[in-house]
Design a protein around this motif. Structure first.
Motif, PDB file in Angstrom:
ATOM      1  N   VAL A  62       0.829  -1.214   0.000  1.00 49.06           N
ATOM      2  CA  VAL A  62       0.000   0.000   0.000  1.00 49.06           C
ATOM      3  C   VAL A  62       0.858   1.255   0.000  1.00 49.06           C
ATOM      4  O   VAL A  62       0.611   2.204  -0.749  1.00 49.06           O
ATOM      5  N   ALA A  63       1.911   1.275   0.853  1.00 47.75           N
ATOM      6  CA  ALA A  63       2.701   2.495   1.012  1.00 47.75           C
ATOM      7  C   ALA A  63       3.628   2.745  -0.162  1.00 47.75           C
ATOM      8  O   ALA A  63       3.815   3.885  -0.584  1.00 47.75           O
ATOM      9  N   ASP A  64       4.279   1.692  -0.701  1.00 45.51           N
ATOM     10  CA  ASP A  64       5.182   1.800  -1.844  1.00 45.51           C
ATOM     11  C   ASP A  64       6.243   2.867  -1.618  1.00 45.51           C
ATOM     12  O   ASP A  64       6.434   3.775  -2.427  1.00 45.51           O
ATOM     13  N   SER A  65       6.932   2.763  -0.491  1.00 48.74           N
ATOM     14  CA  SER A  65       7.983   3.719  -0.152  1.00 48.74           C
ATOM     15  C   SER A  65       9.202   2.957   0.326  1.00 48.74           C
ATOM     16  O   SER A  65       9.062   1.963   1.056  1.00 48.74           O
ATOM     17  N   PRO A  66      10.421   3.373  -0.055  1.00 47.73           N
ATOM     18  CA  PRO A  66      11.616   2.662   0.405  1.00 47.73           C
ATOM     19  C   PRO A  66      11.709   2.558   1.920  1.00 47.73           C
ATOM     20  O   PRO A  66      12.157   1.547   2.460  1.00 47.73           O
ATOM     21  N   GLY A  67      11.267   3.591   2.619  1.00 45.65           N
ATOM     22  CA  GLY A  67      11.296   3.542   4.078  1.00 45.65           C
ATOM     23  C   GLY A  67      10.384   2.472   4.638  1.00 45.65           C
ATOM     24  O   GLY A  67      10.737   1.754   5.584  1.00 45.65           O
ATOM     25  N   TRP A  68       9.207   2.334   4.053  1.00 46.75           N
ATOM     26  CA  TRP A  68       8.257   1.329   4.514  1.00 46.75           C
ATOM     27  C   TRP A  68       8.706  -0.083   4.140  1.00 46.75           C
ATOM     28  O   TRP A  68       8.242  -1.062   4.728  1.00 46.75           O
ATOM     29  N   LEU A  69       9.596  -0.201   3.162  1.00 45.76           N
ATOM     30  CA  LEU A  69      10.122  -1.516   2.817  1.00 45.76           C
ATOM     31  C   LEU A  69      10.894  -2.103   3.988  1.00 45.76           C
ATOM     32  O   LEU A  69      10.807  -3.305   4.272  1.00 45.76           O
ATOM     33  N   TRP A  70      11.647  -1.263   4.702  1.00 45.88           N
ATOM     34  CA  TRP A  70      12.371  -1.727   5.887  1.00 45.88           C
ATOM     35  C   TRP A  70      11.385  -2.204   6.954  1.00 45.88           C
ATOM     36  O   TRP A  70      11.585  -3.264   7.559  1.00 45.88           O
ATOM     37  N   ALA A  71      10.326  -1.394   7.187  1.00 49.64           N
ATOM     38  CA  ALA A  71       9.339  -1.776   8.200  1.00 49.64           C
ATOM     39  C   ALA A  71       8.626  -3.061   7.815  1.00 49.64           C
ATOM     40  O   ALA A  71       8.373  -3.930   8.672  1.00 49.64           O
ATOM     41  N   ALA A  72       8.306  -3.215   6.537  1.00 51.18           N
ATOM     42  CA  ALA A  72       7.610  -4.421   6.082  1.00 51.18           C
ATOM     43  C   ALA A  72       8.488  -5.648   6.227  1.00 51.18           C
ATOM     44  O   ALA A  72       8.035  -6.714   6.672  1.00 51.18           O
TER      45      ALA A  72
END
Length: 388
Positions: free
Chosen positions: A83-93
């Motif tokens: 949903v977020a499609d952000s490099p930062g959220w990739l770490w959280a995911a």
């Protein structure tokens, strides 16, 4: 049992599907080697830290709630990046996926033992390992197709749907297995139980098998490319390794249940076979790659169900989650330590010497176990709660 097999497939498919395609050719692929290494280490680090904790929690509240919670968390973490499609959220995911897998993986192993009588543990763990091997095989292949078609977001979306579907399936089909009463355990009691040979020997064998498997998946393609082989041939070699592991596991479990094989003998033979596979990987050309893949896969496939069945047989039923979590920690250390050992030796000499170093280590472990007289375990055998 089928939702538990599906849970094993999910953790394997999610781990290898994303790891193999983070640095792919999609528009949202990771281009920095430092970032790629960090994302890979983040998932494994979460598993190393959290699997023993979630295993202990499964003993306290029941394995089924921890299994369902982990699957739901895995789906939510996967959906986060989709949903977020952000490099930062990739770490959280990726961190969330690792933490969630730390919950439902040892819980699934504990339920495999709890829902089957001791006489069928070999078949049960063999089948569970078979579907995990299928996940390891399809992860890079199917994951690559999904990333090619829609980028990393599509792969994370599929994993979110898969995690949610397996969670619903498990909620409907897996019976409630209440936690068993247990005596108070001190830190010294835990250390004494984990230092017992009945725990250390299977866990060390599982760590060695995972180390050989990880080295085969990671370094056999490198060896193949150095010999002038194309990507199709090297990819086929990795598939041969996973396929051999998948085929051997149910047969090894069946042989154990039928009394044709003991865990000790099977694990020793498996270590020798895996060591022979790594020795064959030292040979130049396609022959060395294929022989190395086939024997390494067969050796790891022989060890895995026998190791988990031995742990289940020597563990008090009320401590199964804790034991499986600690054993999974041993596997994670092997998963990381094997490639590190081979890479360190290869950086000083060549990859051939790296394969030789791990082969000698596995063979030495098997020889040590062979010369040591087994003693009967003092811990009770796990039983089926439906038929104590």
């Amino acid at each position: 049992m089928w939702p538990l097999y599906a849970a094993g497939f999910t953790t394997a498919f999610g781990a290898h599907g994303i790891a193999a395609n983070l640095g792919g050719f999609s528009k949202d692929a990771v281009t920095s080697l430092m970032v790629l290494g960090g994302l890979l280490a983040l998932y494994d680090g979460a598993e190393v830290l959290l699997k023993p904790l979630f295993g202990t929690l499964a003993d306290r509240v029941g394995a089924r709630p921890v299994l369902l919670g982990g699957l739901v968390a895995f789906a939510a973490a996967s959906a986060l990046y989709a949903v977020a499609d952000s490099p930062g959220w990739l770490w959280a995911a990726r961190l969330g996926q690792g933490a969630a897998a730390s919950a439902f993986s040892p819980s699934a192993s504990a339920l495999v033992a709890r829902l089957n009588p001791a006489a069928k543990h070999g078949r049960a763990f063999g089948s569970y390992g078979f579907y995990k091997s299928i996940g390891y095989t399809l992860g890079p292949l199917l994951g690559g197709v999904l990333v090619w078609a829609g980028g990393l977001r599509l792969l994370f979306t599929v994993l979110a749907v898969l995690g949610a579907a397996v969670a619903v399936w498990a909620a409907l089909a897996v019976p409630v297995v209440p936690p068993l009463p247990k005596a108070r355990q001190t830190v010294l009691d835990l250390a004494r139980r984990l230092a017992d040979p009945s725990f250390l020997a299977p866990t060390a064998a599982l760590a060695g098998a995972t180390a050989a498997l990880s080295v085969g998946v990671g370094f056999l393609p490198v060896s193949g490319r150095a010999a002038g082989l194309g990507t199709v041939a090297t990819g086929a070699a990795v598939s041969v390794l996973a396929a051999c592991a998948a085929v051997v596991q149910p047969r090894a479990g069946r042989a154990l249940d039928e009394g044709r094989l003991t865990p000790r003998t099977g694990m020793i033979v498996g270590l020798f076979v895996a060591a022979a596979g790594l020795a064959c990987a030292m040979l130049p050309g396609l022959t060395g790659v294929l022989l190395g893949a086939a024997l390494t896969g067969a050796g790891t496939g022989l060890i895995t169900p026998l190791g988990f069945a031995a742990l289940a047989a020597s563990t008090p039923t009320e401590r199964l989650g804790q034991t499986m979590g600690a054993a999974e920690l041993g596997r994670e250390l092997g998963d990381a330590g094997g490639p590190l050992l081979v890479a360190a030796v290869a950086s000083l000499a060549t990859l051939t010497y790296g394969f030789a170093a791990l082969a000698i280590l596995l063979a030495a472990g098997a020889a040590t176990a062979l010369t040591r007289t087994p003693r009967p375990s003092t811990t009770p055998r796990a039983v089926n709660p439906r038929n104590p």
